[in-house]
Write a protein that holds these residues in place. Structure first.
Motif, PDB file in Angstrom:
ATOM      1  N   GLU A  15       0.800  -1.215   0.000  1.00 26.22           N
ATOM      2  CA  GLU A  15       0.000   0.000   0.000  1.00 26.22           C
ATOM      3  C   GLU A  15       0.839   1.274   0.000  1.00 26.22           C
ATOM      4  O   GLU A  15       0.297   2.376   0.079  1.00 26.22           O
ATOM      5  CB  GLU A  15      -0.937   0.006   1.202  1.00 26.22           C
ATOM      6  CG  GLU A  15      -1.929  -1.138   1.181  1.00 26.22           C
ATOM      7  CD  GLU A  15      -2.824  -1.125   2.393  1.00 26.22           C
ATOM      8  OE1 GLU A  15      -3.412  -0.073   2.682  1.00 26.22           O
ATOM      9  OE2 GLU A  15      -2.906  -2.159   3.068  1.00 26.22           O
ATOM     10  N   GLY A  16       2.138   1.144  -0.055  1.00 28.36           N
ATOM     11  CA  GLY A  16       2.999   2.310  -0.004  1.00 28.36           C
ATOM     12  C   GLY A  16       2.775   3.277  -1.159  1.00 28.36           C
ATOM     13  O   GLY A  16       2.665   2.857  -2.316  1.00 28.36           O
ATOM     14  N   ALA A  17       2.696   4.547  -0.849  1.00 24.22           N
ATOM     15  CA  ALA A  17       2.484   5.576  -1.875  1.00 24.22           C
ATOM     16  C   ALA A  17       3.661   5.659  -2.838  1.00 24.22           C
ATOM     17  O   ALA A  17       3.534   6.171  -3.944  1.00 24.22           O
ATOM     18  CB  ALA A  17       2.241   6.928  -1.219  1.00 24.22           C
ATOM     19  N   CYS A  18       4.814   5.141  -2.433  1.00 27.18           N
ATOM     20  CA  CYS A  18       6.014   5.208  -3.260  1.00 27.18           C
ATOM     21  C   CYS A  18       6.152   4.000  -4.183  1.00 27.18           C
ATOM     22  O   CYS A  18       7.115   3.897  -4.934  1.00 27.18           O
ATOM     23  CB  CYS A  18       7.248   5.296  -2.374  1.00 27.18           C
ATOM     24  SG  CYS A  18       7.413   3.895  -1.238  1.00 27.18           S
ATOM     25  N   TRP A  20      12.357   6.651   4.694  1.00 22.05           N
ATOM     26  CA  TRP A  20      11.356   5.665   5.125  1.00 22.05           C
ATOM     27  C   TRP A  20      10.422   6.357   6.110  1.00 22.05           C
ATOM     28  O   TRP A  20      10.888   7.053   7.028  1.00 22.05           O
ATOM     29  CB  TRP A  20      11.996   4.491   5.862  1.00 22.05           C
ATOM     30  CG  TRP A  20      12.846   3.584   5.046  1.00 22.05           C
ATOM     31  CD1 TRP A  20      14.080   3.850   4.527  1.00 22.05           C
ATOM     32  CD2 TRP A  20      12.520   2.235   4.674  1.00 22.05           C
ATOM     33  NE1 TRP A  20      14.549   2.758   3.857  1.00 22.05           N
ATOM     34  CE2 TRP A  20      13.615   1.753   3.935  1.00 22.05           C
ATOM     35  CE3 TRP A  20      11.443   1.407   4.907  1.00 22.05           C
ATOM     36  CZ2 TRP A  20      13.636   0.464   3.406  1.00 22.05           C
ATOM     37  CZ3 TRP A  20      11.467   0.131   4.389  1.00 22.05           C
ATOM     38  CH2 TRP A  20      12.557  -0.339   3.646  1.00 22.05           C
ATOM     39  N   GLY A  21       9.143   6.175   5.947  1.00 22.82           N
ATOM     40  CA  GLY A  21       8.194   6.723   6.913  1.00 22.82           C
ATOM     41  C   GLY A  21       8.347   8.212   7.142  1.00 22.82           C
ATOM     42  O   GLY A  21       8.150   8.690   8.254  1.00 22.82           O
ATOM     43  N   GLY A  22       8.702   8.937   6.108  1.00 25.47           N
ATOM     44  CA  GLY A  22       8.842  10.385   6.213  1.00 25.47           C
ATOM     45  C   GLY A  22      10.098  10.856   6.915  1.00 25.47           C
ATOM     46  O   GLY A  22      10.187  12.020   7.313  1.00 25.47           O
ATOM     47  N   THR A  23      11.081   9.967   7.055  1.00 28.86           N
ATOM     48  CA  THR A  23      12.320  10.344   7.720  1.00 28.86           C
ATOM     49  C   THR A  23      13.539   9.958   6.887  1.00 28.86           C
ATOM     50  O   THR A  23      13.541   8.931   6.215  1.00 28.86           O
ATOM     51  CB  THR A  23      12.464   9.657   9.100  1.00 28.86           C
ATOM     52  OG1 THR A  23      12.455   8.230   8.910  1.00 28.86           O
ATOM     53  CG2 THR A  23      11.343  10.059  10.039  1.00 28.86           C
TER      54      THR A  23
HETATM   55  S1  SF4 Z   1       8.742   5.394   2.117  1.00 26.88           S
HETATM   56 FE1  SF4 Z   1       7.092   6.870   2.421  1.00 26.88          FE
HETATM   57  S2  SF4 Z   1       5.726   6.568   0.669  1.00 26.88           S
HETATM   58 FE2  SF4 Z   1       7.045   4.763   0.787  1.00 26.88          FE
HETATM   59  S3  SF4 Z   1       5.890   3.267   2.051  1.00 26.88           S
HETATM   60 FE3  SF4 Z   1       7.203   4.430   3.437  1.00 26.88          FE
HETATM   61  S4  SF4 Z   1       5.920   6.114   4.158  1.00 26.88           S
HETATM   62 FE4  SF4 Z   1       4.971   5.277   2.334  1.00 26.88          FE
END
Ligand code: SF4
Length: 93
Positions: A20-23, A76-79
């Protein structure tokens, strides 16, 4: 240094959040820099990656995974790796 010893067991249930990752359909280079990337180019890329993370339905799972395995590379995860290291040391980012 990355260590596979920190990775969770290779079970579908452990990693299925990544589906489900937006990336998922984004160029990986937006999240993982080239060796020579520095300065504003790096900052701009990280900001674009973090902006996509902010829209991601699995941001928390991704962040938790990166912190648990001490992921040393990429956003990862906005970091960024630097963000995660600061959080591990108890420094607000
Ligand atoms: S890197 Fe960012 S966009 Fe990709 S799965 Fe993780 S939180 Fe989501």
């Amino acid at each position: 240094m990355a260590s596979i010893k920190r990775l969770p067991r290779p079970l579908l249930s452990t990693y299925e959040w990544q589906i489900e990752g937006a990336c998922r359909s984004t160029d990986p280079e937006e999240f993982f820099p080239g060796d020579a990337e520095r300065g504003n180019k790096r900052l701009n890329r990280e900001q674009r990656a973090k902006a996509l993370c902010a829209t991601c339905p699995v941001l928390q799972q991704c962040f938790d995974h990166a912190m648990a395995v001490q992921e040393p590379y990429g956003v990862w995860g906005g970091t960024t790796p630097e963000d995660r290291e600061a959080l591990r040391r108890g420094v607000a980012v």
